[in-house]
Design a protein around this motif. Structure first.
Motif, PDB file in Angstrom:
ATOM      1  N   THR A 114      12.843  -0.657   0.558  1.00 33.59           N
ATOM      2  CA  THR A 114      13.632   0.069   1.517  1.00 33.59           C
ATOM      3  C   THR A 114      14.916   0.222   0.759  1.00 33.59           C
ATOM      4  O   THR A 114      15.897   0.957   1.720  1.00 33.59           O
ATOM      5  N   GLU A 135      10.016   0.618   9.689  1.00 35.48           N
ATOM      6  CA  GLU A 135      10.597  -0.886   9.967  1.00 35.48           C
ATOM      7  C   GLU A 135      11.179  -1.572   8.754  1.00 35.48           C
ATOM      8  O   GLU A 135      10.742  -2.432   8.379  1.00 35.48           O
ATOM      9  N   ARG A 150       3.371   0.904   2.895  1.00 39.13           N
ATOM     10  CA  ARG A 150       3.530  -0.388   3.992  1.00 39.13           C
ATOM     11  C   ARG A 150       3.701  -1.375   3.161  1.00 39.13           C
ATOM     12  O   ARG A 150       3.166  -1.575   2.075  1.00 39.13           O
ATOM     13  N   HIS A 154       3.961   7.704   2.407  1.00 38.98           N
ATOM     14  CA  HIS A 154       3.885   6.443   3.412  1.00 38.98           C
ATOM     15  C   HIS A 154       3.907   5.350   2.372  1.00 38.98           C
ATOM     16  O   HIS A 154       3.112   5.365   1.340  1.00 38.98           O
ATOM     17  N   VAL A 179      10.491  -5.310   6.802  1.00 38.70           N
ATOM     18  CA  VAL A 179       9.930  -5.272   5.356  1.00 38.70           C
ATOM     19  C   VAL A 179      10.814  -6.379   4.772  1.00 38.70           C
ATOM     20  O   VAL A 179      10.512  -7.251   3.829  1.00 38.70           O
ATOM     21  N   GLY A 192       2.460  -5.288   5.750  1.00 44.49           N
ATOM     22  CA  GLY A 192       2.111  -4.992   6.977  1.00 44.49           C
ATOM     23  C   GLY A 192       2.975  -4.112   7.756  1.00 44.49           C
ATOM     24  O   GLY A 192       2.947  -3.585   8.839  1.00 44.49           O
ATOM     25  N   HIS A 193       4.288  -3.731   6.929  1.00 46.13           N
ATOM     26  CA  HIS A 193       5.261  -2.915   8.039  1.00 46.13           C
ATOM     27  C   HIS A 193       5.705  -1.786   7.027  1.00 46.13           C
ATOM     28  O   HIS A 193       5.491  -1.797   5.785  1.00 46.13           O
ATOM     29  N   ASP A 194       5.738  -0.735   7.802  1.00 50.67           N
ATOM     30  CA  ASP A 194       6.042   0.462   7.050  1.00 50.67           C
ATOM     31  C   ASP A 194       7.594   0.707   6.674  1.00 50.67           C
ATOM     32  O   ASP A 194       8.381   0.314   7.290  1.00 50.67           O
ATOM     33  N   GLU A 196       0.731  -1.094   0.000  1.00 48.03           N
ATOM     34  CA  GLU A 196      -0.150  -0.010  -0.020  1.00 48.03           C
ATOM     35  C   GLU A 196       1.059   1.287   0.019  1.00 48.03           C
ATOM     36  O   GLU A 196       1.601   1.327   0.991  1.00 48.03           O
TER      37      GLU A 196
END
Ligand SMILES: Nc1ncnc2c1ncn2[C@@H]1O[C@H](COP(=O)(O)OP(=O)(O)O)[C@@H](O)[C@H]1O
Ligand SMILES: [Mg+2]
Lengths: 275, 335, 265
Positions: free
Chosen positions: B52, B71, B62, B60, B75, B65-67, B6
């Motif tokens: 990343t 995080e 995700r 933003h 990821v 489920g992780h930013d 997302e």
């Protein structure tokens, strides 16, 4: 959500839940990546030649060509020369590290590792470890041939043990700087050029191959003070019979610490750069 | 349904270039999203942010489920990435490459070896398993690359232009591999420059240009916007092209291309209409000299672009064009 | 048939075109170009600074430059050969030569062009090293034509080494391996010569090697051309060695090249 999504029925794993978090484990990562580099080096003729053949060729050539004239100046050249070719070998190791680091940056390997659960410093440390192993191999070859040509540790076994330690410390500092260089430049020809520009002046304007007293007097202070000469002093103090140890070791140690810091800072900055 | 990926209003600039300019997208768990866009659209940058590798300037995202900013470690533990350019060691064998990745994914020595053997089998790489990777064909290397990124089954897999530069057969084999991965439940975000590829693989397609979303939907929905097919009329002479374009305006939005004109087609009847229209124009005294070819073809990304944005996807020489350009002089000499 | 339109190979023109390409590629990487041109200068300055006193404690720094300059000129030229060879190997690997072969271009033009470009670069190296050498104490005392011979002779030898490099490139193909194989060979050649220390200061077993080593032969000829003395014999020997390298390595390199660019399948 539009109704058109056809995959709504397909059950995938709930995101995140299926993942057992592979925790970065620095030691394993470094060991695995060092193994990778060693394997690649062992398959690369150029690496083998620069690790084993080139140091030998230089040792034999300098010994053959300059032994007589050195003896006239009162120097037993093989004892004098061995630390020099060891230092030279460490430079070759550094050049190899710079090129391999640049290649990993260029080929996308570094990027790929960064998107994996691999410790951030592991790629650089893995390369460093591999290069240090390589330099130990070179050292073994040089010591064997040196012994055949008459080289001896005159200071006994304890000092002899210090010799590889100083070499590895020099290796760690120089290789780290070269990794930083390779990561920062990332163009293979330019990396080769830059490493040569470091190697020639530092190596040849030092007391490695000839004593500082042989240089023109205005050059002498520079030749005596620069780090390569200081490392050579330390190595020679460890091979000589009764030379003062503390001072040369301390001075060399200070230089190496400085170089290492420079390399660590440089590499840390360069590795974070997006490719 | 849950989103496996997302992204919300991502912005990433390089100097003056806005590579991502407020990009938002969503990939439902267990589906394939095709991120479609021409060269320079921002596809690789989007993948870099989502994996990343790059920090967005704002926005933003995700993943699993992780930013991605807060995080990154989590990821990274949940994803697999196959970059636009294969990054495997040419000097290692495929087996060694896979064992290496397994070890880096914290599999034990024996487990990494077992997994490597399994992947070699699954991706039809057993024959090439112990040759140097550098000697393998592009298609084989791509499959290996794909295998390497699922050494430890990821929740989300990112594929950056997985088939660019592959021959048609290798492309089919890779498509099959991607479909199987999806069937095993992996969420996939793949980028491509080919509408056809998105059509084959993706459940949903997001079209981007200059870092922005221009359209979103299923491939079928997008193709409908250009009418399902394109009628292309090849004309060598540029002045004639303009004349023909003028003559055909009544049939729909006609666009000029580098070798003729095109317009959306509803089917064979469009062909008939074009021929009739051209005939009438000629009889009406229009000096249309030479039409080289008339045909129907499936719409490409460029057609969708024309229909959606009114301008064509900025053509940049890709690797394929380069090869073609280089090969030409030799071919001319031979003929 | 229209005969005029058919382009035909033109060995000289094609080679010059290839030489132009090679020179342009050299200039694209100015740092490497400058470094390889000035590499012998670095060696000259640094080696003479450290060894002058050791080799000849009685003489001055300028005396050592006077005798050792020919070696550094030769090393400058010699160590350009691996670079050229690597570039040639890269062209072969990337299919450039195979492509040229499919065109109405003289098939040896790529090789010839490289050597022409290389010789041009070598000429620059010779001029630069000699100019600096003169500033440091090198002297021509045998007249104008002898000095011209001093400048030209190493270029002929360089051509021979260029062919040697190409020969290795045709065999090894991989650029890195080419460089890694040639460098030790050239190092041995330049060190086991009379260039750095007088022959009598070499160990007994090396002296016969140094006597026939082409580097020594060239060095003795260049010294004679610079400083006078018996010139004919050393110069003839140097020419002979250069001819052997050019013809011997040239034939083998061309043969390897032909088989390497032959279209596969
Ligand atoms: N590291 C970078 N530095 C500067 N510009 C970049 C960088 N990466 C990408 N760009 C620019 O950002 C834009 C998007 O690039 P990219 O994401 O690679 O596009 P795509 O993958 O769709 O071809 C392009 O204009 C590209 O030139
Ligand atoms: Mg891209």
């Amino acid at each position: 959500m539009t109704a058109a999504a056809p995959a709504a029925t397909l059950a995938g794993p709930p995101p995140g839940a299926a993942v057992t978090d592979p925790r970065p484990a620095l030691a394993t990562d470094v060991a695995v990546l060092a193994g990778r580099h060693l394997r690649l080096m062992s398959r690369r003729p150029a690496s083998i030649i620069s690790a084993i053949v080139l140091p030998l060729v230089f040792a034999l050539l300098f010994f053959t060509v300059f032994s007589r004239v050195m003896r006239r100046s009162g120097i037993d050249y093989i004892d004098y020369l061995l630390p020099a070719v060891v230092i030279q070998t460490v430079f070759f190791t550094g050049m190899s590290a710079a090129i391999l680091a640049a290649e990993d940056a260029l080929s996308g390997t570094l990027r790929r590792l960064r998107a994996m659960s691999v410790s951030r410093s592991a790629p650089a440390l893995g390369l460093l470890a591999a290069e240090l192993v390589r330099s130990v191999v070179s050292l073994g070859v040089l010591l064997a041939v040196g012994a055949a040509l008459g080289f001896r540790f005159h200071g006994g076994p304890w000092k002899a043990l210090g010799f590889p330690v100083v070499m590895l410390a020099f290796g760690a500092a120089l290789v780290t700087c070269h990794i930083a260089l390779g990561l920062a430049i990332r163009r293979l020809e330019a990396v080769t050029t830059a490493t040569n520009l470091i190697y020639f002046p530092f190596m040849l304007l030092s007391s490695a191959f000839t004593p500082a007293s042989a240089f023109p007097s205005w050059l002498r202070p520079l030749v005596e003070q620069q780090p390569v000469s200081r490392v050579a002093d330390a190595l020679r103090a460890l091979t000589a019979q009764d030379a003062a140890l503390a001072r040369p070791l301390l001075i060399a140690g200070a230089w190496l610490l400085g170089l290492l810091l420079l390399g660590v800072v440089g590499a840390t900055r360069a590795i974070g750069r997006p490719s | 349904m849950t989103a496996a990926v997302e992204a919300d209003a991502l912005v990433k600039t390089f100097g003056d270039i806005r590579a991502l300019d407020g990009l938002s997208l969503r990939v439902e768990a267990g589906t394939i999203l095709g991120l479609l866009g021409p060269n320079g659209a921002g596809k690789t940058t989007a993948i870099n942010v989502l994996t990343t590798l790059l920090r967005p300037d704002s926005g933003h995202a995700r993943v699993a489920g992780h930013d991605v900013v807060d995080e990154p470690a989590l990821v990274r533990a949940s994803i697999g990435v196959t970059g636009q350019f294969a990054s495997l060691d040419a000097g290692l064998t495929p087996r060694e490459n896979l064992v290496l990745f397994g070890r880096l994914m914290k599999l034990g020595r024996a487990e990494a070896r077992r997994r490597a053997a399994e992947l070699l089998e699954r991706f039809a790489l057993t024959e090439a398993a112990d040759q140097r990777t550098g000697t393998l064909s592009g298609g084989t290397r791509r499959r290996l690359d794909l295998a390497a990124s699922i050494t430890r089954e990821p929740a989300v897999l990112f594929l950056d232009e997985p088939t660019t530069g592959l021959d048609p057969r290798s492309r089919l084999a890779l498509w099959q591999a991607v479909r199987e991965l999806r069937a095993s439940g992996i969420t996939i975000l793949l980028t491509t420059q080919y509408l056809e590829e998105a059509d084959e693989l993706a459940d949903r397609v997001t079209i981007i240009d200059r870092g922005k979303v221009v359209a979103e939907g299923t491939a079928a929905q997008l193709k409908q916007r250009v009418g399902g097919a394109v009628c292309h009329i090849t004309i060598a002479d540029p002045t004639d092209r303009q004349l023909v374009a003028d003559a055909l305006t009544s049939l729909g939005p006609v666009s000029l291309t580098s070798d003729g004109v095109s317009l959306p087609a509803s089917g064979p009847e469009t062909l008939v209409a074009v021929v009739r229209q051209l005939d009438e124009a000629r009889h009406g005294g229009l000096p249309i000299a030479q039409v080289d070819d008339i045909g129907l073809r499936r719409p490409t990304l460029d057609d969708v672009f024309l229909a959606l944005t009114g301008h064509s996807a900025a053509p940049e020489a890709g690797a394929g064009d380069e090869v073609e350009r280089l090969a030409r002089p030799a071919a001319e000499v031979a003929s | 048939m229209n005969q005029v339109a058919l382009p035909r190979p033109a060995p000289v023109g094609d080679s010059l075109a290839m030489a132009g390409r090679a020179l342009k590629l050299m200039m694209r990487d100015p740092i490497t170009f400058v470094l390889s041109t000035f590499f012998p200068l670095i060696l000259l300055l640094l080696m003479t600074a450290s060894f002058a006193k050791i080799v000849n404690p009685a003489g001055g720094y300028d005396d050592y430059v006077d005798v050792s300059l020919p070696l550094f000129v030769l090393m400058g030229i010699a160590f350009a050969s691996p670079v050229t060879a690597a570039a040639a190997a890269a062209d072969l690997r990337d299919g450039f030569d195979a492509r040229i072969r499919a065109m109405p271009v003289s098939s040896l033009a790529p090789l010839a062009g490289r050597l022409v470009a290389d010789t041009a670069r070598s000429a620059l190296t010779v001029v630069v090293v000699v100019a600096v050498g003169v500033g440091l104490g090198f002297r021509f005392t045998a007249g104008f034509w002898a000095a011209v011979g001093f400048l030209v002779l190493p270029l002929l030898f360089g051509l021979g080494l260029g062919f040697l490099g190409l020969l290795v490139a045709m065999r090894a193909r991989d650029t890195e391996t080419v460089v890694a194989m040639l460098n030790p060979l050239l190092l041995v050649g330049s060190f086991l010569s009379t260039g750095l220390v007088p022959k009598t200061d070499l160990p007994g077993w090396v002296q016969p090697i140094a006597r026939v080593n082409p580097f020594s032969v060239l060095i003795e000829a260049m010294r004679a051309l610079a400083h006078g003395g018996a010139t004919t014999r050393p110069v003839l020997e140097a020419l002979a060695w250069s001819a052997v390298l050019i013809v011997g390595c040239g034939v083998l390199a061309v043969r390897g090249y032909r088989s390497g660019t032959r279209p596969v399948a």
